[in-house]
Design a protein around this motif. Structure first.
Motif, PDB file in Angstrom:
ATOM      1  N   GLY A  58      52.829 -42.297 -27.618  1.00 37.47           N
ATOM      2  CA  GLY A  58      52.900 -43.331 -26.593  1.00 37.47           C
ATOM      3  C   GLY A  58      53.441 -44.647 -27.125  1.00 37.47           C
ATOM      4  O   GLY A  58      54.216 -45.331 -26.448  1.00 37.47           O
ATOM      5  N   LEU A  59      53.072 -44.984 -28.355  1.00 39.38           N
ATOM      6  CA  LEU A  59      53.594 -46.196 -28.988  1.00 39.38           C
ATOM      7  C   LEU A  59      55.105 -46.102 -29.151  1.00 39.38           C
ATOM      8  O   LEU A  59      55.848 -47.043 -28.838  1.00 39.38           O
ATOM      9  CB  LEU A  59      52.933 -46.411 -30.348  1.00 39.38           C
ATOM     10  N   ARG A  60      55.574 -44.964 -29.653  1.00 36.53           N
ATOM     11  CA  ARG A  60      57.012 -44.801 -29.881  1.00 36.53           C
ATOM     12  C   ARG A  60      57.799 -44.726 -28.569  1.00 36.53           C
ATOM     13  O   ARG A  60      58.980 -45.081 -28.530  1.00 36.53           O
ATOM     14  CB  ARG A  60      57.268 -43.554 -30.732  1.00 36.53           C
ATOM     15  N   LEU A  61      57.126 -44.286 -27.506  1.00 33.95           N
ATOM     16  CA  LEU A  61      57.789 -44.214 -26.203  1.00 33.95           C
ATOM     17  C   LEU A  61      57.682 -45.520 -25.423  1.00 33.95           C
ATOM     18  O   LEU A  61      58.234 -45.640 -24.333  1.00 33.95           O
ATOM     19  CB  LEU A  61      57.183 -43.069 -25.379  1.00 33.95           C
ATOM     20  N   GLN A  70      46.657 -52.087 -27.977  1.00 31.74           N
ATOM     21  CA  GLN A  70      46.179 -51.244 -26.878  1.00 31.74           C
ATOM     22  C   GLN A  70      45.890 -49.826 -27.352  1.00 31.74           C
ATOM     23  O   GLN A  70      44.916 -49.199 -26.916  1.00 31.74           O
ATOM     24  CB  GLN A  70      47.224 -51.210 -25.758  1.00 31.74           C
ATOM     25  N   GLY A  71      46.727 -49.322 -28.259  1.00 35.06           N
ATOM     26  CA  GLY A  71      46.521 -47.976 -28.780  1.00 35.06           C
ATOM     27  C   GLY A  71      45.217 -47.857 -29.545  1.00 35.06           C
ATOM     28  O   GLY A  71      44.471 -46.883 -29.381  1.00 35.06           O
ATOM     29  N   VAL A  72      44.911 -48.856 -30.376  1.00 32.66           N
ATOM     30  CA  VAL A  72      43.657 -48.851 -31.130  1.00 32.66           C
ATOM     31  C   VAL A  72      42.465 -48.942 -30.178  1.00 32.66           C
ATOM     32  O   VAL A  72      41.455 -48.244 -30.345  1.00 32.66           O
ATOM     33  CB  VAL A  72      43.645 -50.011 -32.147  1.00 32.66           C
ATOM     34  N   ALA A  73      42.569 -49.798 -29.172  1.00 30.82           N
ATOM     35  CA  ALA A  73      41.494 -49.935 -28.186  1.00 30.82           C
ATOM     36  C   ALA A  73      41.274 -48.625 -27.433  1.00 30.82           C
ATOM     37  O   ALA A  73      40.138 -48.247 -27.110  1.00 30.82           O
ATOM     38  CB  ALA A  73      41.819 -51.062 -27.203  1.00 30.82           C
ATOM     39  N   LEU A  74      42.351 -47.919 -27.165  1.00 35.12           N
ATOM     40  CA  LEU A  74      42.257 -46.640 -26.469  1.00 35.12           C
ATOM     41  C   LEU A  74      41.485 -45.627 -27.327  1.00 35.12           C
ATOM     42  O   LEU A  74      40.602 -44.917 -26.827  1.00 35.12           O
ATOM     43  CB  LEU A  74      43.668 -46.139 -26.166  1.00 35.12           C
TER      44      LEU A  74
END
Length: 223
Positions: free
Chosen positions: A162-165, A172-176
């Motif tokens: 998702g980060l790369r896309l 946000q990724g870490v929080a997820l």
């Protein structure tokens, strides 16, 4: 289990499921790339929903069931062979089939330092959750811990994709991932008590995305 054995099991698990372990998981998105392309996933909330659905109701759940069964049958090569065939047969599309076999083969090759005789006798062509579950069982990694680590790694891979896309940022990724800790532990406990009778998925949109990805012209990932 002694403190030393428990520590060794934890270190093994961290090594096997590290992004640096050479299985090539980073090249697969499990249909997420197509979902982003079709605007089914466009932000962090959408990514969380995608990951949760995949883990609890899609391929992630079936993988967890296969993982648990492989852990229990770790020293029964005949049973593992049958299980590997079933896991490959239940892959919902060509790309999912390629993904699980490619990751499984790469994992057994890399994990030979811990379970070389096992890796040699299986021939290498084995679905990824069956490969990891069997090696974890054979080398004494507790089932609940192994499942939690495996599911967390799957979620982390989807967050990385998702980060790369471009659908979320690093914060946000870490929080997820933090928000998914409790659900992943609950899912691992449920899968640890599962049997093959519990196999089944209902993530239809995710499977459609994987199949559509096969004909996508421009792409970053293999699935």
């Amino acid at each position: 289990m002694s403190d030393q054995r428990a520590g060794a099991a934890l270190l093994r698990l961290l090594t096997w499921l590290s992004p640096a372990f050479p299985v090539g998981a980073f090249v697969w998105s499990g249909g997420l790339e197509r979902a982003v392309h079709d605007r089914w996933v466009s932000d962090a909330d959408g990514l969380k929903g995608w990951i949760t659905t995949a883990l609890f109701h899609g391929a992630g759940w079936n993988d967890a069931v296969f993982f648990a069964e492989a852990w229990r049958k770790a020293n029964d090569l005949a049973a593992l062979g049958d299980l590997a065939e079933l896991a490959a047969a239940l892959a919902g599309s060509r790309e999912r089939h390629q993904e699980t076999l490619a990751l499984g083969e790469a994992f057994l090759t890399a994990a030979a330092a811990w379970a070389e005789p096992f890796a040699e006798r299986t021939g290498g062509r084995i679905a990824y959750p069956v490969a990891v579950g069997a090696v974890a069982g054979q080398t004494g990694v507790p089932l609940a811990d192994a499942l939690a680590g495996y599911l967390h790694a799957a979620a982390s891979q989807m967050v990385s994709a998702g980060l790369r896309l471009g659908v979320c940022g690093q914060k946000q990724g870490v929080a997820l991932l933090a928000a998914l800790e409790g659900p992943i532990l609950d899912l691992a406990a449920k899968a640890a008590a599962s049997t093959l009778d519990d196999l089944g998925s209902a993530a239809i949109r995710a499977e459609i995305a994987v199949m559509r990805h096969e004909t996508q012209y421009s792409r970053l990932f293999k699935s």
